[in-house]
Design an enzyme around this catalytic site. Structure first.
Site, short mmCIF file in Angstrom:
data_model
loop_
_atom_site.label_atom_id
_atom_site.label_comp_id
_atom_site.label_asym_id
_atom_site.label_seq_id
_atom_site.Cartn_x
_atom_site.Cartn_y
_atom_site.Cartn_z
N CYS A 153 0.81 -1.21 0.00
CA CYS A 153 0.00 0.00 0.00
C CYS A 153 0.84 1.26 0.00
CB CYS A 153 -0.85 0.08 1.25
SG CYS A 153 -1.93 -1.27 1.49
N VAL A 157 0.51 4.42 -2.35
CA VAL A 157 -0.06 5.71 -1.95
C VAL A 157 0.87 6.86 -2.34
CG1 VAL A 157 -0.74 7.14 0.00
CG2 VAL A 157 -1.49 4.79 -0.10
#
Lengths: 513, 465
Positions: A153, A157
């Site tokens: 993640c 991001v």
């Protein structure tokens, strides 16, 4: 204290000794501000009602006990199916420990994965330096033939550009220019491990195929198994069937040896897997077959783009699904299905007939990955069972439609319900309000087994609390036999437990069944 | 981000332990805060560390705020034992998706999730853990938790330890910070006593702490809070009224111990319940601290009597194993408190240590193991699976003791192995635990299966070693 050197009790019986029981009871009294027993049992009863079920299924913001994992886990598993390939997860490091534990606990094998160990600095300045250093270290330390990069993640991001980073790392000499570093973007906030698998396999194929020219198609079939906790048994069983049919085939992504190395005093960081030359040659295959549709949607599109014919199955297990698989193979390879396989099929059907009385009308709840749930529901209906609840936390609305179509095809699917996106806590309510005879899923189902009294058959990844299940196939007719036996064993064991009380229930404690 | 950074630095700026306190600030930081080298096989992250440090608080709902990953891959994977509530083993997560992140729905979703937990489970408290994603997109979990606390009249505790801030160890420390800031001292106990203690950094794996607690009971010492093993929220919240404390896994909670000493004048020491002399030493020091704080001095005497009795009993029982284990060679691959305490315990029963890892150990842990072993080259940092494999063979180990992730390395080397980390199924703490440990090692080493595993197939030439 009750232990002695001759009789050292482990924790299971030890803490049942009276001293400890008292100690634990006092703790409750002193520190939990316990509710009266009546309130507790009322509450327990309430959680078994339709009223609670409505509330439970109405949850919007909270997932309780999920039955899915994240994309990079799928990518890591995918990479393990290629020759001397190490997974490199670009992002913060903790995730990688989880993937390693997860695979290790299920397969009872070591699992090597590296991380680029991004920290706060990397979050602010980007993870390029981590990629450059990380690839260099990995290359030096573990001498892989290929490094498969996926993301967590965090890298997603901040928007790290994998392709650019890898090129940069190559220019800086982290790995040789011509060294293979396929990659896949695998944010955990999108999809689940089945999507991560898809992205990584596609990444590997692209890495080798994108600049290569496809030669005249050879009469070979590529087979992509998909994320499969039973790959050790399944891949070998399928190879056996394909060999019997004398088909030319290539498994793309085959983790069966990597997660099943023999104990012979050697340490294998890498074992088996599809060789790089084979992946290259696979471009020229006429067909690519995927054994699991939801695991390979993007990959199959890509295979079609390069000019191959492609089709997919839903985890072919049971009679009809295996028939279908073999017939497709037979048709596209122009090979006949040999007598030996016909006999195997006959034996499975014979076994199902032998046991039909015990299976007919049984109700099931099935949960797990979309393709698996589809396949199990189909097999259950073949045995005369009713798949009452079909649940996939990572199921989509397309899956829901497909499931409904399947269920509508048989009278045994008439009362079945499909639950995409729901979790295991939702399943708990379902099991209380509309109970079933058997639960099929992974190890996490043991709490549902305890709470609801529904016997659990472990047939889905991950299986942490039982050993060696993954070594036996679920696919093919042999796999069907194993499935059948697993379900029947559960039914009979349970029946024995219920009927074994001498003089009370043992009028049904039968020797012959 | 900068305040978090400052907090992290502070968490590592640990002066409490004598040895590390004497080093300069740079050396102290280097000890714990060293980032992992990119591209090597690695252990957990700060989030993992925070979660494992707090999750054994059993009547609390632990809510993971982030995409599914952090929880979906890891829920319910620790073997801490609970004497009652099962809520801590239930997995709660906000399962953020791309839409939540892009549209900025995540804080609202968190608040809703807290409400749904409160309505559905009525926990003693809710702990909310941030993760990489929610920290990076700037979710202010402190504010959400504050609002939820006010609105629901329920303690909702933010735990700020997203994975990327650092190692698992840092996460342990940040978990301690969260307790200190939001939990400890918020509830006044009804009847504080002169013999109340806290045990910090004891996880009650396989119920280990339950083997120790009866000893304390016999001495009339009350464990107000064992943090986190089998703890209840109420215990933790009132831990500030204890009279003394012991840190078991110092790596995790020594800073918490020090700050509790500063804030509430609770003296502490670093000890271990592994091994016979380790356990006796711990009991003595607990008694000593309590007496210094005003407990009846007869406690010291009673402790000596108990220790003498128990030691005599346990030595007698160990005699059964000594001839079977004496001189057997052990490789330890663990970390933290176990790196020295288990070494010490095994040497007590005559086993030979051929190596021990000191990853995740404090400087003080390292000093202890050096003193015990008297040979520095037996210490190693974490190493790759292949190196570990070679080490096992080169040093002719008879058994490896480690955690689950490395177990198969020993087994591939055809060597016995015993789990002494979080997935183990036996309790090794206290005097009882020592007997159990000896027994399990004995069973592992003398299993009749090993010759078969080691012999080549009958049609193959014999292995030349």
């Amino acid at each position: 204290m009750p232990q002695s050197a001759e009789k050292a009790l482990d924790h299971a019986p030890l803490f049942c000794e009276p001293e400890y029981r008292q100690m634990l009871a006092e703790k409750k009294l002193n520190f939990e501000c316990p509710h009266p027993d009546q309130v507790v049992s009322d509450q327990r009863e309430f959680t078994q009602t339709w009223e609670y079920r409505e509330k439970n299924l109405g949850r919007q913001a909270l997932v309780v006990n999920p039955a899915k994992a994240c994309q990079p886990l799928g990518a890591v598993f995918a990479a393990a199916g290629f020759e001397r390939t190490i997974s490199f997860v670009h992002g913060s490091q903790g995730c990688v420990a989880y993937y390693r534990s997860h695979l290790s606990r299920h397969f009872k094998e070591p699992s090597s994965v590296v991380s680029s160990s991004m920290t706060e600095d990397a979050a602010v300045f980007g993870g390029l330096k981590n990629m450059v250093d990380g690839l260099a270290n990995t290359y030096k330390l573990y001498s892989p033939k290929m490094i498969a990069v996926s993301t967590t993640c965090m890298a997603e991001v901040i928007g790290d550009d994998l392709h650019g980073f890898i090129e940069n790392a190559k220019s800086e000499g982290s790995v040789p220019r011509d060294f293979d570093v396929p990659f896949a973007h695998t944010p955990a906030f999108v999809g689940s491990h089945v999507d991560g698998y898809d992205s990584m396999v596609k990444g590997v194929l692209e890495n080798f195929w994108k600049d290569a020219a496809r030669k005249e198609a050879t009469a070979s079939i590529n087979i992509i198994p998909g994320f499969d906790g039973f790959c050790v048994g399944n891949n070998r069983e399928l190879k056996r069937l394909l060999d019997l049919m004398q088909v030319t085939y290539m498994f793309i992504q085959d983790a069966s040896d990597q997660f099943d190395t023999p104990s012979d005093g050697k340490f294998r960081m890498y074992d088996g897997g599809t060789s790089i030359n084979d992946v290259k040659a696979a471009l020229n295959a006429e067909w690519t077959l995927s054994l699991q549709y939801y695991n390979t949607r993007k990959t199959l599109d890509y295979c079609r783009d390069v000019g191959q014919a492609a089709t997919s199955f839903h985890y072919p297990l049971g009679v009809e699904a295996t028939d279908e698989f073999l017939m497709v193979i037979s048709e596209i390879s122009s090979r006949e299905i040999p007598e030996a396989i016909r006999l195997e099929r006959g034996r499975l059907i014979d076994a199902m007939a032998d046991s039909q009385a015990w299976l007919y009308g049984k109700k099931y709840a099935i949960y797990g990955d979309p393709d698996f749930v589809y396949a199990m529901a189909r097999f259950i209906m073949e045995t005369g069972g009713e798949p009452t609840h079909c649940l996939a936390t990572n199921g989509t609305s397309a899956w829901e439609d497909e499931m409904k179509e399947l269920l509508a095809s048989s009278p045994f699917g008439k009362n079945a319900q499909v639950w995409p996106g729901k979790d295991l806590w939702a399943l708990r309510s379902l099991l209380f309000t509309e109970p079933v005879d058997l639960l099929i899923g992974n190890s996490y189902g043991k709490y549902l087994e305890r709470d609801t009294g529904t016997p659990l058959v472990r047939l889905m990844f991950p299986i942490f609390d039982r050993h060696h299940h993954h070594r036996f196939p679920l696919m093919g007719y042999q796999g069907g036999l194993r499935l059948l036996t697993a379900i029947l064993d559960k039914i009979f064991d349970n029946l024995d437990r219920e009927t074994m009380h001498a003089g009370v229930t043992d009028y049904s404690y039968d020797l012959t069944r | 981000m900068s305040s978090l950074n400052a907090k992290n630095k502070d968490a590592f700026h640990e002066l409490a332990s004598e040895k590390s306190g004497s080093k300069g600030p740079k050396a102290r930081l280097r000890n714990c805060a060293r980032p992992m080298a990119p591209g090597t096989a690695v252990g957990g992250c700060a989030f993992d560390g925070a979660k494992v440090a707090l999750q054994p608080i059993t009547d609390v709902a632990h809510l993971i705020h982030g995409p599914l990953a952090c929880e979906g891959n890891s829920w319910d994977n620790r073997g801490a034992a609970s004497s009652g509530p099962t809520l801590w083993r239930t997995s709660f997560t906000t399962d953020l998706t791309e839409i939540d992140i892009v549209m900025g729905h995540s804080e609202r979703k968190l608040f809703k999730a807290i409400r749904e937990i409160k309505d559905g489970y009525a926990p003693a408290a809710i702990f909310v853990y941030s993760t990489c994603v929610t920290a990076m997109i700037g979710d202010d979990i402190d504010v959400v938790c504050k609002r939820a606390t006010d609105e629901f009249a329920l303690p909702v505790v933010p735990v700020n330890a997203p994975g990327f801030v650092g190692s698992k160890n840092l996460g342990n420390k940040l978990a301690g910070e969260a307790l200190l800031k939001h939990v400890i001292g918020t509830v006044e106990p009804d009847e504080p006593g002169l013999c109340d203690i806290n045990i910090l950094g004891e996880f009650n794996l396989s119920g280990e702490f339950w083997q120790v607690k009866p000893l304390l009971d016999k001495l009339g010492i009350r464990v107000r809070a064992c943090i986190p093993g089998d703890a209840r929220y109420l215990q933790v919240a009132s831990a500030h009224r204890s009279r003394a404390a012991m840190t078991v896994c110092s790596t995790a909670f020594v800073a918490l111990a020090r700050k509790m000493q500063e804030r509430w004048d609770i003296p502490f020491f670093e000890g271990s319940f592994y091994g016979i002399s380790g356990t006796s030493e711990a009991l003595r020091r607990i008694a000593d601290l309590l007496v210094k704080k005003g407990a009846d001095p007869s406690l010291l005497h009673r402790t000596e009597i108990l220790v003498a009795e128990e030691e005599e009993k346990v030595w007698k029982r160990l005699e059964a194993y000594r001839p079977r284990l004496e001189g057997k060679r052990v490789l330890l691959n663990t970390g933290g408190v176990k790196s020295w305490s288990v070494v010490h315990a095994l040497m007590e029963i005559g086993m030979e240590i051929v190596g021990t890892s000191v990853k995740k150990s404090t400087l003080e842990d390292r000093e202890r193991v050096k003193q015990t072993l008297k040979e520095e080259n037996l210490l190693f940092e974490s190493m790759s699976p292949r190196e570990l494999f070679s080490l096992l063979l080169d040093r002719k180990a008879d058994i490896m003791l480690s955690g689950g992730r490395t177990q198969y390395i020993a087994l591939k080397a055809k060597l016995p192995w015993l789990d002494i980390n979080q997935e183990r199924h036996h309790a090794y703490a206290g005097y009882e635990g020592m007997v159990q440990l000896a027994r399990q090692i004995d069973l592992a080493i003398h299993n009749p299966m090993w010759p078969q595993v080691r012999e080549p197939a009958p049609w193959e030439p014999a292995l030349v070693v």
